[in-house]
Design an enzyme around this catalytic site. Structure first.
Site, PDB file in Angstrom:
ATOM      1  N   ARG A  51       0.817  -1.208   0.000  1.00 31.68           N
ATOM      2  CA  ARG A  51       0.000   0.000   0.000  1.00 31.68           C
ATOM      3  C   ARG A  51       0.856   1.267   0.000  1.00 31.68           C
ATOM      4  O   ARG A  51       0.464   2.289  -0.521  1.00 31.68           O
ATOM      5  CB  ARG A  51      -0.886  -0.017   1.247  1.00 31.68           C
ATOM      6  CG  ARG A  51      -2.281   0.461   0.967  1.00 31.68           C
ATOM      7  CD  ARG A  51      -3.178   0.228   2.109  1.00 31.68           C
ATOM      8  NE  ARG A  51      -2.454  -0.246   3.296  1.00 31.68           N
ATOM      9  CZ  ARG A  51      -3.051  -0.664   4.390  1.00 31.68           C
ATOM     10  NH1 ARG A  51      -4.345  -0.692   4.446  1.00 31.68           N
ATOM     11  NH2 ARG A  51      -2.367  -1.066   5.446  1.00 31.68           N
ATOM     12  N   LYS A 148       1.399 -18.581   5.943  1.00 31.40           N
ATOM     13  CA  LYS A 148       0.550 -18.954   7.059  1.00 31.40           C
ATOM     14  C   LYS A 148       0.025 -17.696   7.746  1.00 31.40           C
ATOM     15  O   LYS A 148       0.628 -16.643   7.551  1.00 31.40           O
ATOM     16  CB  LYS A 148       1.308 -19.828   8.042  1.00 31.40           C
ATOM     17  CG  LYS A 148       2.453 -19.089   8.740  1.00 31.40           C
ATOM     18  CD  LYS A 148       3.026 -19.862   9.878  1.00 31.40           C
ATOM     19  CE  LYS A 148       2.122 -19.780  11.084  1.00 31.40           C
ATOM     20  NZ  LYS A 148       2.864 -19.784  12.356  1.00 31.40           N
ATOM     21  N   HIS A 178       7.268 -23.129   6.410  1.00 32.04           N
ATOM     22  CA  HIS A 178       8.716 -22.966   6.221  1.00 32.04           C
ATOM     23  C   HIS A 178       9.521 -24.092   6.872  1.00 32.04           C
ATOM     24  O   HIS A 178      10.677 -24.301   6.524  1.00 32.04           O
ATOM     25  CB  HIS A 178       9.188 -21.576   6.665  1.00 32.04           C
ATOM     26  CG  HIS A 178       9.367 -21.399   8.137  1.00 32.04           C
ATOM     27  ND1 HIS A 178       8.320 -21.160   8.982  1.00 32.04           N
ATOM     28  CD2 HIS A 178      10.472 -21.413   8.916  1.00 32.04           C
ATOM     29  CE1 HIS A 178       8.782 -21.031  10.219  1.00 32.04           C
ATOM     30  NE2 HIS A 178      10.084 -21.185  10.213  1.00 32.04           N
ATOM     31  N   LYS A 182      13.399 -26.463   5.753  1.00 26.94           N
ATOM     32  CA  LYS A 182      14.625 -26.570   6.551  1.00 26.94           C
ATOM     33  C   LYS A 182      15.422 -27.789   6.101  1.00 26.94           C
ATOM     34  O   LYS A 182      14.872 -28.869   5.896  1.00 26.94           O
ATOM     35  CB  LYS A 182      14.281 -26.684   8.047  1.00 26.94           C
ATOM     36  CG  LYS A 182      13.765 -25.380   8.639  1.00 26.94           C
ATOM     37  CD  LYS A 182      13.526 -25.516  10.119  1.00 26.94           C
ATOM     38  CE  LYS A 182      12.790 -24.327  10.685  1.00 26.94           C
ATOM     39  NZ  LYS A 182      13.647 -23.213  11.060  1.00 26.94           N
ATOM     40  N   ASP A 235      -0.331 -21.841  16.160  1.00 29.01           N
ATOM     41  CA  ASP A 235       0.867 -21.218  15.607  1.00 29.01           C
ATOM     42  C   ASP A 235       1.928 -22.252  15.219  1.00 29.01           C
ATOM     43  O   ASP A 235       2.648 -22.061  14.238  1.00 29.01           O
ATOM     44  CB  ASP A 235       1.445 -20.242  16.649  1.00 29.01           C
ATOM     45  CG  ASP A 235       2.589 -19.407  16.113  1.00 29.01           C
ATOM     46  OD1 ASP A 235       2.422 -18.813  15.033  1.00 29.01           O
ATOM     47  OD2 ASP A 235       3.659 -19.348  16.763  1.00 29.01           O
ATOM     48  N   HIS A 240       3.640 -26.672  11.671  1.00 29.96           N
ATOM     49  CA  HIS A 240       5.036 -27.112  11.659  1.00 29.96           C
ATOM     50  C   HIS A 240       5.230 -28.487  12.323  1.00 29.96           C
ATOM     51  O   HIS A 240       5.878 -29.369  11.773  1.00 29.96           O
ATOM     52  CB  HIS A 240       5.934 -26.105  12.371  1.00 29.96           C
ATOM     53  CG  HIS A 240       5.810 -24.698  11.874  1.00 29.96           C
ATOM     54  ND1 HIS A 240       5.627 -24.397  10.550  1.00 29.96           N
ATOM     55  CD2 HIS A 240       5.842 -23.497  12.516  1.00 29.96           C
ATOM     56  CE1 HIS A 240       5.575 -23.076  10.409  1.00 29.96           C
ATOM     57  NE2 HIS A 240       5.691 -22.515  11.587  1.00 29.96           N
ATOM     58  N   LYS A 336       7.230 -20.807  23.999  1.00 31.04           N
ATOM     59  CA  LYS A 336       8.024 -19.573  23.946  1.00 31.04           C
ATOM     60  C   LYS A 336       8.679 -19.360  25.304  1.00 31.04           C
ATOM     61  O   LYS A 336       8.191 -19.840  26.326  1.00 31.04           O
ATOM     62  CB  LYS A 336       7.111 -18.369  23.675  1.00 31.04           C
ATOM     63  CG  LYS A 336       6.256 -18.496  22.443  1.00 31.04           C
ATOM     64  CD  LYS A 336       7.010 -18.141  21.212  1.00 31.04           C
ATOM     65  CE  LYS A 336       6.127 -18.158  19.989  1.00 31.04           C
ATOM     66  NZ  LYS A 336       6.874 -18.367  18.762  1.00 31.04           N
TER      67      LYS A 336
HETATM   68  C1  BG6 Z   1       6.497 -19.194  12.900  1.00 32.87           C
HETATM   69  C2  BG6 Z   1       5.694 -18.883  14.136  1.00 32.87           C
HETATM   70  O1  BG6 Z   1       5.698 -19.838  11.950  1.00 32.87           O
HETATM   71  O2  BG6 Z   1       7.582 -20.031  13.251  1.00 32.87           O
HETATM   72  C3  BG6 Z   1       6.561 -18.234  15.198  1.00 32.87           C
HETATM   73  O3  BG6 Z   1       4.624 -18.001  13.806  1.00 32.87           O
HETATM   74  C4  BG6 Z   1       7.782 -19.079  15.473  1.00 32.87           C
HETATM   75  O4  BG6 Z   1       5.825 -18.023  16.406  1.00 32.87           O
HETATM   76  C5  BG6 Z   1       8.491 -19.459  14.172  1.00 32.87           C
HETATM   77  O5  BG6 Z   1       8.646 -18.329  16.312  1.00 32.87           O
HETATM   78  C6  BG6 Z   1       9.605 -20.446  14.436  1.00 32.87           C
HETATM   79  O6  BG6 Z   1      10.356 -20.618  13.274  1.00 32.87           O
HETATM   80  P1  BG6 Z   1      11.884 -21.012  13.339  1.00 32.87           P
HETATM   81  O7  BG6 Z   1      12.272 -21.193  11.914  1.00 32.87           O
HETATM   82  O8  BG6 Z   1      12.594 -19.880  14.018  1.00 32.87           O
HETATM   83  O9  BG6 Z   1      11.962 -22.266  14.145  1.00 32.87           O
END
Ligand code: BG6
Length: 489
Positions: A51, A148, A178, A182, A235, A240, A336
């Site tokens: 934007r 995501k 993602h 890895k 999340d 993941h 976390k």
């Molecule tokens: C993200 C989450 O998808 O992945 C985050 O939204 C998280 O909360 C992150 O911290 C972790 O990714 P990585 O690659 O640092 O393990």
């Protein structure tokens, strides 16, 4: 180690949300690294779309800043940065309106791969898909990359799949997780399916249990608005960790082919049992102290909801009802503000059927530990004789394969997940992307778990910042006569 660079076709990559955090931290630095690796053909272009009222030059300046912040100085030779910025342009666009779309159309060139990266709020995914289609910007060979979160439950994920399907075929939709990009996550498949050693033992008969840990030291300060509506389950677990579980648990695909791999993952998700309330522990970090001794805030202080009951930690015992895994639990935990940043998968094997040694003292199970980050590598814990004349005493030692040592590769040579995934989009390879039915199946499993604690009004248990998580999580394992592995880097 010199990594092989697989050529890709020339492309136009449009990054919606080009001024956003993900673009600055990951997408643009990743593209720059691929450019340095020679994987960006000369007539490829990157177009930021957002934007903000910027032009090509002012956007290039923001890209230069992002590179300065997120790419090591040794890789930022001024001539290289300038050559990369030459490939970058910008279109100011109104995702919900009409502004900017004809400009974008004019920028698109014939006969190159067109990819559109949706790095924006999920509420805009549908609008972008519709406008790309209505303005004739996307053609039959175009691809869209969807970040995501892909929905927040089954209903929203299904609605989003339906919206995207109005304008794009499944082969054009790249749903990013993602974790699949890895290096070590892909290695899970190599380890399992390129060696004869493990696969014969890879079943409930020989494996006692599996632990999957993704521990983070960061808190959610600054992300509270998003995180509070999400929590650790949405999340991290639904996406993941589910992907990691699938790669460990799936049957060998007949070929390393996108649909063959995704078919097998889908079967695992569909075989997951519902999770009972006593197999779930949720936690929330309390205030604590940072490395400098200064006070750090609690989860509630970082969220935007007073007395929030969102979990910043979750541990679950997951059972898979199929021939291979019945009776072997998978324990998942993520959180976390824990004591260390570490992600690993630990596969604990069963005891040998009979011990020939009188002194079984010191005996422990074989464990295969796959470290995803940091210090990527594998460790196989095996029993040997304790050295010396003290008789036949046993001890456990690691067969250690740290990839950086074994391959002689510096950490910076391992491509970041985003680099690999973006190049896969350009190549048209969907193996490491989630298919629509896979995402829906994962939500179909997660929804009742979440609804369960919501309807019971469960509150997460507080845990100390910098600890291993809530006390109750220890009980989840103790109860079964097992222990979590220590969380350490
Ligand atoms: C993200 C989450 O998808 O992945 C985050 O939204 C998280 O909360 C992150 O911290 C972790 O990714 P990585 O690659 O640092 O393990």
């Amino acid at each position: 180690m010199v990594s092989r660079v697989i050529p890709v076709d020339p492309f136009d990559l449009v990054i919606f949300g080009g001024t956003g955090d993900l673009a600055r931290r990951k997408i643009l630095p990743g593209l720059y690294r691929r450019f340095l690796a020679g994987q960006m053909p000369p007539d490829s272009r990157i177009i930021g779309a957002a934007r903000a009222d910027l032009n090509d030059d002012s956007f290039r300046a923001t890209v230069a800043e992002a590179l300065a912040e997120f790419v090591p100085v040794a890789l930022r030779e001024p001539a290289n940065v300038a050559a990369f910025l030459d490939r970058v342009g910008y279109v100011s666009i109104d995702a919900k309106g009409t502004g900017g779309w004809s400009d974008l159309k004019l920028r698109m060139r014939p006969n190159v791969v067109r990819a559109f990266y949706f790095s924006v709020a999920p509420a805009l995914f549908g609008d972008l898909a519709e406008r790309l289609h209505d303005h004739g910007i996307a053609d039959a060979w175009s691809r869209i990359v969807v970040e995501k979160p892909f929905g927040r439950d089954l209903a929203t994920a299904r609605a989003l799949n339906e919206t995207l399907a109005k304008h794009f075929t499944e082969q054009q939709i790249y749903r990013i997780d993602h974790y699949l990009g890895k290096e070590t996550v892909q290695n899970l498949m190599a380890v399992r399916f390129a060696n004869i050693l493990f696969e014969p033992l890879w079943k409930a008969q020989y494996i006692d249990h599996v632990q999957i840990t993704v521990a983070e030291t960061v808190d959610v300060d600054g992300r509270g608005a998003y995180y509070d509506k999400s929590g650790a389950m949405r999340d991290m677990v639904q996406n993941h960790m589910m992907q990691l579980l699938c790669l460990i648990a799936m049957e060998p695909p007949y070929h390393f082919d996108p649909d063959a791999v995704r078919d097998e993952k889908l079967k695992v998700i569909r075989a997951l049992d519902p999770v009972t309330p006593e197999d779930i522990v949720r936690g929330q970090y309390l205030a604590g102290k940072g490395p400098d001794g200064a006070r750090t805030g609690s989860y509630v202080e970082h969220s935007e909801t007073p007395a929030s009951t969102t979990e910043s930690y979750i541990a679950l015992k997951v059972n898979i009802s199929n021939w291979r895994w019945k009776g072997t639990p998978f324990y998942l935990r993520t959180g976390k503000r824990l004591r260390a940043r570490t992600s690993e998968i630990a596969i604990t094997f069963k005891e040998p059927p009979h011990s020939i040694f009188d002194d079984a003292k010191g005996w422990r199970e074989n464990v295969l530990v796959i470290r995803l980050q940091p210090n990527e590598g594998m460790n196989l814990m095996v029993m040997i004789k304790e050295p010396g004349p003290g008789g036949m005493r046993l001890m456990q030692v690691p067969l250690d394969m740290t990839f950086a040592d074994a391959l002689g590769a510096g950490a910076e040579e391992v491509p970041d997940a985003y680099e690999r995934l973006i190049m896969d989009v350009i190549r048209g390879n969907q193996t490491l992307f989630m298919r629509g039915d896979e995402v829906e199946a994962a939500w179909a499993w997660a929804d009742p778990v979440i609804q369960g604690w919501e309807s019971r009004g469960d509150r997460p248990q507080g845990y100390d910042a910098g600890s291993s998580g809530p006390e109750d999580a220890l009980m989840l394992m103790h109860r079964d006569g097992r222990r979590w592995r220590e969380i350490k880097e």
